[in-house]
Write an enzyme that holds these catalytic residues in place. Sequence first.
Site, PDB file in Angstrom:
ATOM      1  N   ASN A  29       0.833  -1.215   0.000  1.00 32.46           N
ATOM      2  CA  ASN A  29       0.000   0.000   0.000  1.00 32.46           C
ATOM      3  C   ASN A  29       0.860   1.254   0.000  1.00 32.46           C
ATOM      4  O   ASN A  29       0.813   2.086   0.895  1.00 32.46           O
ATOM      5  CB  ASN A  29      -1.004   0.002   1.167  1.00 32.46           C
ATOM      6  CG  ASN A  29      -0.365  -0.070   2.534  1.00 32.46           C
ATOM      7  OD1 ASN A  29       0.777  -0.486   2.682  1.00 32.46           O
ATOM      8  ND2 ASN A  29      -1.095   0.349   3.553  1.00 32.46           N
ATOM      9  N   ASP A  72      -3.396  -5.538   1.841  1.00 31.80           N
ATOM     10  CA  ASP A  72      -3.413  -5.097   3.250  1.00 31.80           C
ATOM     11  C   ASP A  72      -3.646  -3.591   3.405  1.00 31.80           C
ATOM     12  O   ASP A  72      -3.128  -2.777   2.649  1.00 31.80           O
ATOM     13  CB  ASP A  72      -2.125  -5.457   3.971  1.00 31.80           C
ATOM     14  CG  ASP A  72      -2.224  -5.022   5.412  1.00 31.80           C
ATOM     15  OD1 ASP A  72      -3.105  -5.518   6.115  1.00 31.80           O
ATOM     16  OD2 ASP A  72      -1.452  -4.138   5.820  1.00 31.80           O
ATOM     17  N   HIS A 115      -6.226  -9.186   4.763  1.00 35.11           N
ATOM     18  CA  HIS A 115      -6.604  -8.251   5.833  1.00 35.11           C
ATOM     19  C   HIS A 115      -8.110  -8.462   5.997  1.00 35.11           C
ATOM     20  O   HIS A 115      -8.909  -7.965   5.211  1.00 35.11           O
ATOM     21  CB  HIS A 115      -6.251  -6.830   5.388  1.00 35.11           C
ATOM     22  CG  HIS A 115      -6.820  -5.726   6.220  1.00 35.11           C
ATOM     23  ND1 HIS A 115      -6.030  -4.817   6.891  1.00 35.11           N
ATOM     24  CD2 HIS A 115      -8.093  -5.372   6.485  1.00 35.11           C
ATOM     25  CE1 HIS A 115      -6.811  -3.958   7.538  1.00 35.11           C
ATOM     26  NE2 HIS A 115      -8.065  -4.269   7.297  1.00 35.11           N
ATOM     27  N   ASP A 131       3.110  -5.709  11.720  1.00 34.51           N
ATOM     28  CA  ASP A 131       2.258  -4.649  11.149  1.00 34.51           C
ATOM     29  C   ASP A 131       2.867  -3.280  11.467  1.00 34.51           C
ATOM     30  O   ASP A 131       2.147  -2.312  11.759  1.00 34.51           O
ATOM     31  CB  ASP A 131       0.805  -4.735  11.630  1.00 34.51           C
ATOM     32  CG  ASP A 131      -0.147  -3.954  10.712  1.00 34.51           C
ATOM     33  OD1 ASP A 131       0.336  -3.356   9.723  1.00 34.51           O
ATOM     34  OD2 ASP A 131      -1.350  -3.936  10.990  1.00 34.51           O
ATOM     35  N   HIS A 184       3.779   6.389  10.732  1.00 34.46           N
ATOM     36  CA  HIS A 184       3.033   7.539  10.217  1.00 34.46           C
ATOM     37  C   HIS A 184       3.704   8.805  10.728  1.00 34.46           C
ATOM     38  O   HIS A 184       3.913   8.957  11.938  1.00 34.46           O
ATOM     39  CB  HIS A 184       1.581   7.516  10.687  1.00 34.46           C
ATOM     40  CG  HIS A 184       0.740   6.469  10.020  1.00 34.46           C
ATOM     41  ND1 HIS A 184       0.518   6.453   8.661  1.00 34.46           N
ATOM     42  CD2 HIS A 184       0.074   5.410  10.517  1.00 34.46           C
ATOM     43  CE1 HIS A 184      -0.266   5.418   8.353  1.00 34.46           C
ATOM     44  NE2 HIS A 184      -0.533   4.759   9.461  1.00 34.46           N
TER      45      HIS A 184
HETATM   46  O1  DOR Z   1      -3.257  -0.016  11.327  1.00 28.73           O
HETATM   47  C1  DOR Z   1      -3.009  -0.291  10.178  1.00 28.73           C
HETATM   48  N1  DOR Z   1      -2.136   0.420   9.459  1.00 28.73           N
HETATM   49  N2  DOR Z   1      -3.632  -1.320   9.607  1.00 28.73           N
HETATM   50  C2  DOR Z   1      -3.538  -1.589   8.295  1.00 28.73           C
HETATM   51  O2  DOR Z   1      -4.156  -2.511   7.831  1.00 28.73           O
HETATM   52  C3  DOR Z   1      -2.732  -0.721   7.419  1.00 28.73           C
HETATM   53  C4  DOR Z   1      -1.688  -0.024   8.184  1.00 28.73           C
HETATM   54  C5  DOR Z   1      -1.043   1.102   7.446  1.00 28.73           C
HETATM   55  O3  DOR Z   1      -0.712   0.966   6.259  1.00 28.73           O
HETATM   56  O4  DOR Z   1      -0.835   2.160   8.050  1.00 28.73           O
HETATM   57 ZN    ZN Z   2      -3.907  -4.848   7.664  1.00 29.78          ZN
END
Ligand code: DOR
Ligand code: ZN
Length: 431
Positions: A91, A151, A178, A304, A308
């Site tokens: 992603n 995902d 997911h 995971d 961010h």
């Molecule tokens: O908390 C999440 N962050 N869940 C996900 O499925 C994607 C991920 C993200 O890409 O930040």
């Molecule tokens: Zn996920």
Amino acid sequence: MTLFLTNARPYGEGDAVDLLVEDGVITAIGTGLTAPDGAETIDAAGLVLLPGFVDLHTHLREPGGEESETIATGSAAAALGGYTAVFAMPNTSPVADTDVVVEHVRRRGEEVGLVDVHPVGAVTVGLEGAKMAELGTMAKSRAQVRMFSDDGKCVNDPLIMRRALEYASALDVVIAQHAEDHRLTGGAQAHEGVVASRLGLAGWPATAEETIVARDCALAREAGAALHVCHVSSARTIDVLRAAKAAGVRVSAEVTPHHLLLTDARLTSYDPVNKVNPPLRTGPDTQAMRQALAEGVIDVVATDHAPHASQYKDTEWGAAKPGMLGLQTAFSVVVHTMVEPGLLDWRGVARVLSERPAEIAGLPDQGRPIAEGEPANLVLVDPEGVWTVRGEKLASRSSNTPYEGMRLPATVVATVLRGRVTAKDGEVAHV
Ligand code: DOR
Ligand code: ZN
């Protein structure tokens, strides 16, 4: 290149031994070995030696999300966390849904050289859930994609999921789902339960996960395909997995460190550092995750790792992006939640953080036994170490750790990738 480890205890068992590593391979294990001239030596007295960790679920954000993480900063976090291989989720921007993007990610990982970066390919074009991506082209590309996932989103359409599993069976690759029925989670902000009700947050019901896992197990069984369930969060999903495994379905599952440790009780602060998808659930859910991991119904721990940048996190709850850092804290959280209560020994840690993930993804050179003739992908850990998590000090470009200020047990002392030290005493090697 020669590396010499003295007085290490493989899997924390038996007496300490010395290990000789030449050209990336373990060539001798024994007591009283002498270091060859010019060998790099690490004194491993008091330390436990494990196979290097393999993370099936990492977000490295490159290309396109470099304000949050890069392949270089994420690789550094991985090496410091004890990882020798990571799977980078697709992603990104552009989405990793073509051979061009997956090859780019793979190549950049090789240039950085701190950890094997395996790109995960998207199941559908642009992660839009409508049209299948070219799985075969990505699998046969130089990136040799072995795992596909949308995902961040669920492959919600059962027809697309069915086709993807049929292709996966033919290509001998894995579909990592997911599991979130988006029809049941529209606008969701937190686990559907008393905490969400009290805080006035729209709920994400556990059944949105459970029903997709049940559906996908049925589809995987029919296709004879390998299905991997990402970040299991609900106790009831475990019942579905147990039944499917007993019926011979080729299904594996992961749990994140945060779903082993943290609960929705943390949400009362409205601090978006606790916002994650799937959401933090209840105390009984975390206990069920631990039991299922100990029993092997859940196969592995995957981070995971979801960095961010502050502009996406330091905002009000509703606007914040879901996700939390994981690569540098996963091992300690596993020790805290699984080893300290006696649910796993060091063999068990090797199984859930290294051996099973390597098997699921089909990596021939990772998660191997610590034995002569085997590739030297290793991690040395200090079971007596204690450290305090500081987001600012982590190697990741972002600092969204939910463990800020927490004292956690066990430290990663050194990570070895094909005989080369990639991290030692909290510093990454310059490669
Ligand atoms: O908390 C999440 N962050 N869940 C996900 O499925 C994607 C991920 C993200 O890409 O930040
Ligand atoms: Zn996920």
